[in-house]
Design an enzyme around this catalytic site. Structure first.
Site, mmCIF file in Angstrom:
data_model
loop_
_atom_site.group_PDB
_atom_site.id
_atom_site.type_symbol
_atom_site.label_atom_id
_atom_site.label_comp_id
_atom_site.label_asym_id
_atom_site.label_seq_id
_atom_site.Cartn_x
_atom_site.Cartn_y
_atom_site.Cartn_z
ATOM 1 C CG HIS A 136 -2.145 -0.763 1.101
ATOM 2 N ND1 HIS A 136 -3.266 -0.318 0.450
ATOM 3 C CD2 HIS A 136 -2.429 -2.013 1.532
ATOM 4 C CE1 HIS A 136 -4.202 -1.258 0.500
ATOM 5 N NE2 HIS A 136 -3.718 -2.296 1.135
ATOM 6 C CB THR A 182 -10.581 4.570 -1.464
ATOM 7 O OG1 THR A 182 -10.358 4.868 -0.087
ATOM 8 C CG2 THR A 182 -9.794 3.341 -1.873
ATOM 9 C CE LYS A 225 -2.914 10.211 2.986
ATOM 10 N NZ LYS A 225 -3.479 9.432 1.877
ATOM 11 C CE LYS A 227 -6.972 13.318 0.275
ATOM 12 N NZ LYS A 227 -7.117 12.142 -0.534
ATOM 13 N NE ARG A 228 -2.815 7.701 6.366
ATOM 14 C CZ ARG A 228 -1.525 7.770 6.035
ATOM 15 N NH1 ARG A 228 -0.631 8.194 6.894
ATOM 16 N NH2 ARG A 228 -1.125 7.418 4.831
ATOM 17 C CE LYS A 281 -14.263 5.605 0.521
ATOM 18 N NZ LYS A 281 -13.241 5.653 1.567
#
Length: 818
Positions: free
Chosen positions: A359, A655, A553, A547-548, A659
């Site tokens: 991952h 992901t 990110k 998100k985390r 969504k």
């Protein structure tokens, strides 16, 4: 409910009886929490019939089973999801209405199960949903954390971690199964005894501490098919809960030692491992649930089969990232030490049974353990890994004689460390990435040497999400509208959603679609007013990044851009500007200082902007506290813009991007992870793409990075934004955000600056944001874009992903439950 006509009268009676039995109350006296429990037990009653039926069918048909091994399962709330998959949601809603209860309020009484944190755990949950819906035999295997990671509170703009006591009212959907308890051993030493009769050496662990792993089973309900699979999460209990003799001798600490060992293992998800004790506990957690799960799987297999050599014909262990990869050595231990197989026999079984999902591209996230810690905690497992490594080095030398560089890059044990990803690749039969770009980078960069040596093991499985939770349950208005236009086949076959394309240019359909989006925005605005006390305009653009929180990110780039917009509005108060609401939601790991400082920055910027009357509400910033699955459903439904802005080459898949797409929010992002495939499906004209490519980032990195000072020195707007980090604009303490400023420009450190290319991508990002605004002003164009995102999301269902795992890796048998 499912399999029989829903009996409203019977259901109401059961709910009332449950309130009476559980709480000695009448239904009128019950609290909402008590009504939730009563409803959950009534639903569980139906599920258990299906569960028993499923197990009977599996017993009869003996299908191959996948054990999905994961440190995290981010399940979200169970009640609503179970009702959806039992196809009884509407009926239960009506029955409760008649009793004077609102199902939404009842659902709100259920805490999110604190069994995961980020995308990895949510993916595991979607996979379990799809496995049950497609009719495959599966167990999810993990840990029953008492407090999960933490509940996030925002105080004075800072993230504060408080225990997430999700089990305080009990979990009505779980079943404790002490009859399947397993002993798990830590520490001690290994004694070797030679058996002259067989000529074998027997390895016996002695002087160890051990705990009992007690399974708790949660039902995983397939959609409309009567199948109920199992999520088995392990709790730890002491073997001797209280050593009275120690207590009598005055050794109070030893008396409760066993209990504390057990308690600590299951207390929290991923303890802070930036210190030795945290690392040790994390390794204990990993071995604890892996050992218990594999022992249970072998025992289950042996009940129905006599030949352990054929284990792989009926069992496959899928290791979700590097955390569960100790499974390779643990399976070897059980096969040799307990089942009496030779090394060669055990190795053949293991390498046909274990499969590994990677991952992460980032080398630092591929787990490595210090030999000293590992060998002390898991002495027998360490011996087995040493032997796997010894034999593998022989293979490397045969293929690349005398090539020390290959040994250095590929050895499982090297330089005082055990490399778990290397063991997973060597000891498994499949290695998969989770998006096409991610798998390419693994094959060409991070795991290149392994790919060259064993290319047949490598494959890609692009991630997916379950439309049943993230559209059918999370966005009922849109779900009903989709069904009204194309029928309900999309619920189990998302490729059918393509039929919506017919309506993308239909003015009436566009107006209906945008009205649904507006109503979802009103719903989220109400939530934000209640929880944040911030009033936001549902007619503004909802620009969302949830998100985390991790530097790659780039939540930091997002908030720097908000600061940039604020500067522009302040300087040009009369400029054309479509009102924007920037919504963030994220948890930062407890020990991750810079991520936590980024949360403080977002909240400090929000305080200034939201309270500046001079900008007339053109800009609002909201940080949603304690982002989790249940509020995520509302956020995805309401979003206009999906922020997927990771540094290209760093995000394995993502992901959240799927969504948002499913709920009609175009992607604003880099060509990273699954964004690449989303853009392929939807067309570049229906997304907003910016920034460096993965190849460009990788090339920069090979050459020592880039110079962010060039942008700082030559671009006045960038300089102004960065200076406002340290000149008191957003904090009276000018040193508060100094670390962020330094990380971008590196003014006083030997480290490389801006390793996530924020300044390199900043202007391209700002231009993409201008395109977003221009597109949004054209209502018909925007409606068409949003609708095409929904219509072209078919590929990104976890049903498709799971079917590919089944076809290419697991080879499971589909079962119909009558």
């Amino acid at each position: 409910m499912q399999n029989k006509r829903f009996d409203k009268v019977q259901f109401k009676k059961e709910v009332k009886d449950n309130v009476k039995v559980l709480y000695r109350k009448t239904i009128d006296e019950a609290t909402p929490q008590q009504v939730f429990q009563a409803v959950a037990y009534a639903v569980k009653d139906v599920i258990i019939d299906n569960w028993l039926n499923t197990q009977e069918t599996f017993k009869k048909e003996d299908p191959k089973t996948v054990y999905y091994m994961s440190m995290e399962f981010l399940m979200g709330r169970a009640l609503g999801n179970n009702l959806i998959n039992l196809t009884a949601y509407q009926e239960v809603k009506e029955a409760l209405d008649e009793m004077g209860f609102d199902l939404n309020v009842i659902e709100d009484q259920e805490p999110d199960a604190a069994l995961g944190n980020g995308g990895l755990g949510r993916l595991a949950a979607c996979f379990l949903d799809s496995l049950a819906t497609l009719g495959y035999s599966a167990y999810g295997c993990g840990i029953r954390y008492r407090y999960g990671m933490f509940k996030q509170e925002i105080r004075d703009g800072y993230q504060i971690e408080v225990p997430d006591n999700w089990l305080k009212n009990g979990n009505p959907f779980e079943l404790r199964r002490p009859e399947y308890a397993k002993e798990v051993k830590f520490g001690g030493y290994v004694k070797v005894e030679h058996d002259p009769a067989t000529g074998r050496n027997n390895f016996i662990q002695e002087g160890y501490q051990s705990v009992m792993a007690i399974p708790y089973d949660m039902p995983i309900v397939g959609y409309g098919n009567g199948v109920v699979n199992t999520l088995r999460i392990w709790d730890a209990e002491a073997i001797d809960t209280f050593q009275l003799d120690s207590f009598d001798k005055g050794d109070y600490k030893k008396a409760v030692e066993q209990e504390n060992l057990a308690k600590n293992i299951v207390e929290v998800l991923y303890p802070n491992d930036n210190h030795y004790a945290g690392k040790e506990l994390r390794l204990k957690q990993q071995y604890f649930f892996i050992s218990a799960s594999i022992q249970a799987a072998v025992a289950k297999y042996k009940k129905a089969h006599s030949d352990i050599h054929k284990l792989y014909e009926k069992v496959t262990f899928q290791m979700n990232d590097t955390h569960p990869t100790v499974a390779v050595a643990e399976l070897m231990r059980i096969l040799m030490d307990e089942e009496g197989l030779t090394w060669e026999e055990a190795w053949e079984v293991t390498t046909k049974t274990c499969a590994y999902t990677n991952h992460t591209i980032m080398a630092e996230a591929l787990e490595k353990w210090p030999i000293e810690l590992f060998s002390r905690l898991l002495p027998r497992i360490y011996q087995i890994i040493e032997e796997i490594n010894r034999r593998f080095l022989i293979e490397i030398n045969e293929k690349y004689p005398g090539n020390q560089e290959k040994v250095k890059k590929m050895a499982i044990i090297y330089d005082g460390q055990i490399k778990m990803a290397h063991m997973a690749i060597v000891g498994g039969y499949s290695v998969n990435g989770v998006a096409r770009l991610h798998t390419e980078i693994l094959e060409k960069q991070e795991l290149k040497d392994f790919y060259e040596m064993m290319p047949e093991k490598f494959n890609n499985k692009t991630n997916g999400i379950t439309q049943r939770r993230f559209l059918l349950h999370g966005n009922p208005l849109l779900a009903d509208w989709v069904t009204a236009h194309i029928g309900k086949e999309w619920i189990t076959d998302l490729s059918q959603i393509k039929k919506l394309e017919l309506y993308a240019d239909d003015k009436k359909a566009q107006a209906e679609f945008m009205n649904i989006k507006y109503q979802n925005k009103v719903r989220l605005a109400k939530y934000i007013l209640e929880h944040n006390n911030i009033e936001i305009d549902p007619r503004s653009i909802f620009d969302v990044q949830v998100k985390r929180l991790h530097e790659y990110k780039r939540q930091l780039m997002n908030i720097l851009h908000v600061m940039y917009l604020y500067n522009k509005i302040k300087e040009h108060p009369d400029m054309e500007f479509y009102p924007r609401t920037f919504i963030f939601g994220a948890k930062a790991a407890a020990g991750y200082k810079r991520a936590k400082l980024t949360i403080k920055l977002i909240n400090s910027v929000a305080d200034v902007i939201n309270n500046d009357a001079s900008i007339e509400g053109k800009l609002k910033v909201v940080f949603i506290e304690d982002y989790r699955v249940s509020n995520a459903e509302w956020i995805f439904a309401a979003a206009d813009v999906s922020e997927q802005i990771s540094t290209a080459s760093k995000e394995a898949s993502g992901t959240g991007n799927m969504k948002f797409m499913l709920n009609g929010a175009p992607t604003l992002g880099t060509m990273d992870g699954a964004n690449v495939e989303i853009v392929e499906e939807v067309g570049e004209e229906n997304a907003f793409i910016f920034g460096l490519s993965a190849d460009e980032v990788i090339n920069f990195e090979k050459n020592g990075g880039y110079d962010p000072n060039y942008y700082f020195n030559t671009d006045q707007e960038i300089r102004q934004v960065l200076m406002s980090l340290i000149n008191g604009t957003f904090s009276n303490d000018t040193e508060m955000f100094r670390d962020i400023y330094d990380s971008l420009l590196n003014t006083n450190s030997s480290d490389r600056a801006d390793t996530y290319f924020i300044l390199a991508d900043f202007k391209s990002y700002a231009q993409a944001q201008e395109k977003v605004e221009a597109a949004y002003r054209d209502e018909e164009k925007w409606a068409r874009m949003a609708m095409l995102n929904v219509a072209r999301s078919g590929k990104f269902t976890s049903d498709r992903t799971i079917q590919q795992y089944v076809d290419d890796i697991w080879h499971l048998d589909r079962v119909k439950v009558k």
